[in-house]
Design a protein around this motif. Structure first.
Motif, short mmCIF file in Angstrom:
data_model
loop_
_atom_site.label_atom_id
_atom_site.label_comp_id
_atom_site.label_asym_id
_atom_site.label_seq_id
_atom_site.Cartn_x
_atom_site.Cartn_y
_atom_site.Cartn_z
N PHE A 146 0.83 -1.20 0.00
CA PHE A 146 0.00 0.00 0.00
C PHE A 146 0.87 1.25 0.00
O PHE A 146 0.55 2.25 -0.67
CB PHE A 146 -0.95 -0.01 1.20
CG PHE A 146 -1.91 1.14 1.21
CD1 PHE A 146 -2.89 1.27 0.23
CD2 PHE A 146 -1.81 2.13 2.19
CE1 PHE A 146 -3.77 2.35 0.24
CE2 PHE A 146 -2.68 3.21 2.20
CZ PHE A 146 -3.67 3.31 1.23
N CYS A 147 1.99 1.22 0.73
CA CYS A 147 2.90 2.38 0.75
C CYS A 147 3.49 2.63 -0.63
O CYS A 147 3.68 3.78 -1.05
CB CYS A 147 4.01 2.16 1.77
SG CYS A 147 3.44 2.27 3.48
N GLU A 148 3.78 1.56 -1.35
CA GLU A 148 4.30 1.72 -2.71
C GLU A 148 3.25 2.35 -3.62
O GLU A 148 3.57 3.15 -4.50
CB GLU A 148 4.75 0.36 -3.25
CG GLU A 148 6.00 -0.16 -2.54
CD GLU A 148 6.34 -1.60 -2.94
OE1 GLU A 148 5.48 -2.24 -3.60
OE2 GLU A 148 7.42 -2.08 -2.56
N VAL A 149 1.98 1.99 -3.40
CA VAL A 149 0.89 2.60 -4.16
C VAL A 149 0.81 4.09 -3.84
O VAL A 149 0.60 4.92 -4.73
CB VAL A 149 -0.44 1.89 -3.85
CG1 VAL A 149 -1.61 2.63 -4.49
CG2 VAL A 149 -0.41 0.44 -4.34
N ILE A 150 0.98 4.43 -2.54
CA ILE A 150 0.95 5.84 -2.13
C ILE A 150 2.08 6.61 -2.82
O ILE A 150 1.87 7.72 -3.33
CB ILE A 150 1.09 5.95 -0.59
CG1 ILE A 150 -0.14 5.37 0.10
CG2 ILE A 150 1.28 7.41 -0.17
CD1 ILE A 150 -0.02 5.29 1.62
N ILE A 151 3.27 6.01 -2.86
CA ILE A 151 4.42 6.67 -3.50
C ILE A 151 4.14 6.92 -4.97
O ILE A 151 4.43 8.00 -5.51
CB ILE A 151 5.70 5.83 -3.30
CG1 ILE A 151 6.12 5.86 -1.82
CG2 ILE A 151 6.83 6.34 -4.18
CD1 ILE A 151 7.26 4.92 -1.49
N SER A 152 3.55 5.95 -5.63
CA SER A 152 3.21 6.12 -7.05
C SER A 152 2.23 7.26 -7.24
O SER A 152 2.37 8.08 -8.16
CB SER A 152 2.62 4.81 -7.61
OG SER A 152 3.56 3.77 -7.54
N ALA A 153 1.23 7.34 -6.35
CA ALA A 153 0.25 8.41 -6.46
C ALA A 153 0.90 9.77 -6.22
O ALA A 153 0.58 10.75 -6.92
CB ALA A 153 -0.88 8.17 -5.45
N LEU A 154 1.81 9.85 -5.26
CA LEU A 154 2.47 11.13 -4.95
C LEU A 154 3.41 11.54 -6.09
O LEU A 154 3.51 12.72 -6.43
CB LEU A 154 3.24 11.01 -3.63
CG LEU A 154 2.38 10.84 -2.36
CD1 LEU A 154 3.28 10.65 -1.14
CD2 LEU A 154 1.47 12.04 -2.14
N GLU A 155 4.09 10.56 -6.68
CA GLU A 155 5.03 10.88 -7.77
C GLU A 155 4.28 11.46 -8.97
O GLU A 155 4.80 12.33 -9.68
CB GLU A 155 5.79 9.62 -8.17
CG GLU A 155 6.86 9.22 -7.15
CD GLU A 155 7.55 7.90 -7.52
OE1 GLU A 155 6.95 7.14 -8.33
OE2 GLU A 155 8.62 7.61 -6.96
N SER A 156 3.07 11.00 -9.18
CA SER A 156 2.27 11.53 -10.29
C SER A 156 1.88 12.99 -10.03
O SER A 156 1.70 13.76 -10.97
CB SER A 156 1.02 10.68 -10.50
OG SER A 156 0.16 10.80 -9.38
N VAL A 157 1.75 13.37 -8.76
CA VAL A 157 1.40 14.75 -8.42
C VAL A 157 2.64 15.64 -8.47
O VAL A 157 2.59 16.79 -8.93
CB VAL A 157 0.75 14.80 -7.01
CG1 VAL A 157 0.47 16.26 -6.62
CG2 VAL A 157 -0.52 13.99 -6.98
N PHE A 158 3.78 15.11 -8.01
CA PHE A 158 5.00 15.91 -7.88
C PHE A 158 5.91 15.79 -9.10
O PHE A 158 7.12 16.04 -9.01
CB PHE A 158 5.79 15.48 -6.63
CG PHE A 158 4.99 15.57 -5.35
CD1 PHE A 158 4.00 16.52 -5.19
CD2 PHE A 158 5.24 14.68 -4.30
CE1 PHE A 158 3.28 16.59 -4.02
CE2 PHE A 158 4.52 14.75 -3.13
CZ PHE A 158 3.53 15.71 -2.98
#
Length: 939
Positions: free
Chosen positions: A608-620
């Motif tokens: 789930f943390c890896e999914v969060i990182i992917s979501a944040l990378e798409s924003v940043f």
């Protein structure tokens, strides 16, 4: 004089009656004791008289028997053998005729006989009975009824009078006299004389008659005296009781809370008719007149005209015998013209010969009651007006499941949309139909509980109006109970609070949710975690904290709105990850938290943390933003400490944030972090002890020598703070100083270190070392403290310290912020003569431009550069260049961390001023430092 109250007199009367009852019981007890003593004394007297007469009779009988024995011829008795041949002997017949004559002449003696003891048996030798008598005993006949007294006689030789003996001839008192041989003195036989036991006792009783009569007369006389005394006491008690009752009567009459008067027709009775008790003081007080003034006056003259007719009509009916008495409320006119409302009761006055001509009048002042009743009527009118204008509805209803209404105010229509009449007694619908269905059972149970505990209701719930709209209402009510404790009805008021509820919901939304992202905030998360902690569940729970504190830098570059818009886009991206297992919260400006429930294991959390990182990378994608994700699993040990949970997840996210390999990474909070937190808390505890302890707790200072390379002499010491904990042992200053700075304990801690260093300077002076200086490390937090300079100068003044003997060291990294302010403070300190040194130069924030502007005297080269001297070629090292630059700026140089001779030689060659390090000496305690100084400087 203080007049006793009615209650006091009643108490006194009760006490008097109680005392009288106790006195009566005591007197009866005395009488009983006296009678018992009298009877006992009389009985003892008669007992002694009886014994006296018995003794006299016994003496007389013995004397008579002994006299008879003396007249007997012993040789005649000696001639008797106890056989049939004795019948032919003259001696037998002569003695027998004498005994017969004796019994005939001596009335008390009924029977006389001579007996002997033969072989242990008692035999009759002869008796006084004729031979034809049934009681006759022939010579030699065994005397079976013989008692022990008969045998005792032959042993003792003494005359004996027996107690009552019963044999076949009757009951007897026997006198036994031994017959002795005059020559030898031996007992040859015995003479027995028998007296009838009843006649013996009757004779004694006849002798007792005078004594009995005397005792009875005395007893009767005593009883008569007791009766007379008792009657006298009763009369005295009756007189006392009569006096008490009379006093009680007067007290009741005079102090009664109601008026009492005797009337005769239309007149108050004069005191001359029946004495001084015709009108009591309260009667006069109620009417505002003197009781003496009222005597003989017509009561009709002071009665209010409107009430007179009814009063006279009732009095007429009473006199004619139509009624036994009457009670009316009437007004009397006082002397000042005012009216007083009274409740008057009139009845016959019993016990008088002219009772039908006089009546007893009882009067009670009810003016206050009348005023209260008028006020109550006005209050009822006001309440009626108030209830009709209430924003809700007032009610009275039955305690049943449908809340059957007995009364409903006019506000019912505005509140519910129904007319009041439609709810009364469930005419068209019940109030239960108006209550929203989900609240009906709850409201019934709530009322049941409150009524059981006699508590009022204050409850909010929803109703459905006639238009089908929902309204929030507040009901406040209470139960009405009868004397048996049963609920008669419920009364209360129901108010419309829909507007207030709307405001509360808006406030709750603002309190629980972030207005920018629309996500629930930290306060809501804490409450949710608290509630879930109370619930026992086997489901696994975890908190995932997302730390985006680096976004703060964008605010400085692009402005607040840019960073907030980025936070909003981040929230929208993270919202897409929310499911029933993942709940998102916006806990701080740049921090988010996922509350993860019902996961399988750490692998699921990692994924789930890896999914969060992917979501944040798409924003940043267009912004270089660092972020850290911290994860903590909730267990039995940490579930209740919500504050610590959130602090720990922040610590884990901070650790992940400092991962230099990745912009975004995650980190689990583990045992190592927990131990670090526990250790930090223990150090904080030690620092708190140091702050308050007069003996400075575990704080102590060691001193490391500084060598002047030109003179090869110790010229100074650096004061180094040390901390020793009973639990942690020695704690490095690299560990506890940052914590002290973070908790602001460094202010008090630093002051204590300064005082210890100043004391050490004075100790050096005492040992003759006047030119030795001491360096003290100072935190920027200390420098920026208000009045730091003044406090330092005051301490130096008290300790009489020469500023030339003191040097303050400050780390260059502290100048990155507050440069101008710190430099201004240092300027004042330097101007006082105190030396200022930059510590760890070259390690962090360094600028040659700023170096020239700094108000300092010395540069201390960081150990990092000194260590390089061992591994680098001399031409590669820049340490010599730093020394040269410092000299050109007018500063002297101290090299830290010198451990090898090669380093020393390099520094001497490049004209470094001073060195310190383990090559010279490790840090030393005070006494060791002074000994080292004495030894080294003598070389």
């Amino acid at each position: 004089m203080i007049t006793p109250t009615f209650e006091t007199q009643k108490h006194n009367e009760h006490s008097s009656f109680s005392d009288s009852g106790l006195k009566n019981k005591r007197i009866i007890l005395y009488i009983i004791i006296f009678l018992v003593l009298s009877v006992s004394l009389g009985t003892f007297y008669l007992y002694f008289a009886w014994n006296k007469y018995k003794e006299i009779s016994s003496s007389e009988a013995i004397m008579l028997a002994q006299s008879l024995e003396s007249f007997l011829h012993k040789e005649h008795v000696n001639a008797l053998t106890g056989g049939a041949e004795d019948l032919e002997k003259t001696e037998y017949n002569l003695i027998k005729s004498n005994l017969i004559r004796l019994t005939e002449l001596s009335n008390p003696i009924h029977f006389a006989y001579i007996f002997d003891e033969r072989d242990g048996d008692i035999i009759i030798l002869l008796d006084s009975e004729p031979s034809d008598s049934t009681a006759y005993s022939p010579p030699g006949q065994l005397y079976y009824e013989a008692s022990d007294n008969h045998r005792e006689l032959f042993q003792t030789g003494k005359t004996i009078i027996t107690e009552k003996i019963t044999d076949r001839w009757g009951s007897w008192i026997s006198v036994l006299v031994p017959i002795k041989d005059p020559n030898s003195g031996n007992i040859i036989a015995a003479l027995g004389t028998d007296y009838s036991a009843p006649e013996w006792q009757l004779n004694l009783l006849k002798q007792m008659i005078p004594d009995i009569i005397i005792v009875l007369c005395i007893f009767v006389l005593l009883v008569a005296l007791l009766v007379i005394w008792r009657q006298k006491y009763i009369l005295k008690s009756l007189n006392e009781k009569l006096a008490i009752e009379e006093a009680l009567y007067h007290s009741v009459f005079d102090q009664a809370p109601i008026g009492i008067a005797i009337i005769n027709g239309e007149n108050f009775v004069s005191k001359f008719e029946i004495g001084d008790v015709s009108i009591n003081p309260m009667f006069g007080k109620i009417l505002g007149r003197d009781p003496i003034e009222l005597q003989g006056q017509k009561w009709t003259e002071i009665t209010h005209p409107d009430d007179l007719h009814l009063d006279l009509e009732k009095l007429k009916q009473l006199k004619e015998g139509q009624i036994d008495g009457y009670s009316i409320e009437k007004r009397f006119i006082r002397p000042d013209g005012s009216n007083v409302w009274t409740n008057m009761e009139v009845s016959y006055l019993s016990g008088l010969p002219y009772e039908h001509s006089m009546h007893l009048c009882l009067l009670e002042d009810i003016s206050l009651r009348k005023e209260t009743a008028d006020a109550l009527r006005e209050s009822e009118r006001s309440k009626s007006v108030l209830l009709s204008h209430l924003p809700g509805m007032a009610y009275r209803c039955n305690y049943d499941r449908v809340w059957t209404m007995q009364y409903v105010s006019e506000g019912c229509f505005e509140l519910t949309g129904y007319n009041a009449e439609s709810l009364l007694y469930n005419k068209e619908l019940s109030f239960n139909d108006v209550i929203a269905p989900e609240y009906r059972d709850f409201l019934w149970k709530e009322w049941a509980y409150l009524l059981d505990h006699r508590l009022p209701l204050k409850q909010e719930y929803e109703i459905i109006t006639a238009r089908g709209e929902r309204k929030w209402v507040l009901e406040m009510g209470q139960g009405i109970f009868n004397e048996q404790g049963d609920v008669e009805a419920l009364e209360g008021i129901i108010l419309d609070i829909s507007d207030r509820k709307e405001i509360e919901n808006n406030l709750r939304y603002r309190n629980e949710q972030n207005p920018w992202t629309g996500l629930h905030n930290r306060w809501y998360l804490e409450n949710l975690l608290r509630e879930d902690a109370k619930a026992k569940t086997a489901r696994k729970r975890a908190i995932i904290g997302i730390n985006l504190s680096s976004i703060y830098r964008l605010s400085l570059s692009y402005g607040f709105h840019y960073s907030q818009e980025l936070i909003k886009r981040t929230a929208n991206a993270l919202k897409r990850l929310c499911t029933s297992k993942h709940q998102l919260f916006h806990t701080y400006n740049n921090r988010f938290v996922f509350y993860f429930k019902d996961y399988e294991d750490k692998n699921e959390l990692t994924s789930f943390c890896e999914v969060i990182i992917s979501a944040l990378e798409s924003v940043f994608i267009n912004d270089r933003i660092d972020g850290g994700i911290g994860i903590i699993e909730i267990d039995e040990d940490n579930r209740y400490d919500i504050e610590q949970l959130l602090r720990n997840v922040l610590i884990a996210s901070e650790k992940a944030l400092h991962n230099i390999d990745k912009n975004l990474s995650f980190c689990f909070f583990d045992k190592v972090m927990e131990d670090q937190i526990i250790r930090e808390e223990e150090i904080k505890h030690e620092l708190a002890i140091i702050e308050t302890d007069e003996n400075d707790g575990g704080l102590f200072v060691q001193y490391q020598p500084i060598l002047d390379l030109k003179s090869n002499q110790i010229c100074a010491f650096e004061a180094l703070a040390r901390l020793k904990s009973n639990k942690l042992g020695l704690v490095s200053p690299l560990e506890f100083i940052p914590i002290a700075e973070k908790t602001k304990s460094i202010i008090v801690l630093g002051e204590k270190i300064i005082l210890k260093a100043l004391d050490f300077i004075n100790k050096l002076k005492e040992n003759g070392h006047l030119g030795i200086s001491v360096s003290i490390n100072i935190s920027a937090i200390q420098l920026l403290t208000k009045n730091f300079n003044n406090n330092l100068f005051n301490m130096m003044s008290r300790k009489r310290i020469d500023p030339a003997n003191l040097c303050l060291e400050i780390t260059e990294t502290r100048f990155s912020e507050n440069y101008q302010e710190i430099n201004s403070i240092l300027s004042e300190i330097k101007a006082s003569g105190i030396h200022i040194a930059i510590d760890d130069f070259g390690k962090g924030y360094s600028s040659l431009a700023r170096e020239r502007e700094l108000n300092i005297n010395c540069l201390k080269i960081d150990k990092h550069f000194i260590d390089k001297l061992v591994s680098l070629e001399e031409t590669e090292a820049i340490t010599g260049d730093i020394v040269s630059m410092a000299h050109k700026l007018g500063h002297y140089v101290i090299a830290e961390g010198v451990e090898f001779e090669a380093q020393r030689q390099y520094l001497i060659k490049h004209e470094c001023d001073k060195i310190q390090g383990y090559l010279i000496s490790k840090p030393l305690d005070e006494e060791e430092a002074i000994d080292f100084l004495n030894t080294y400087n003598k070389k």
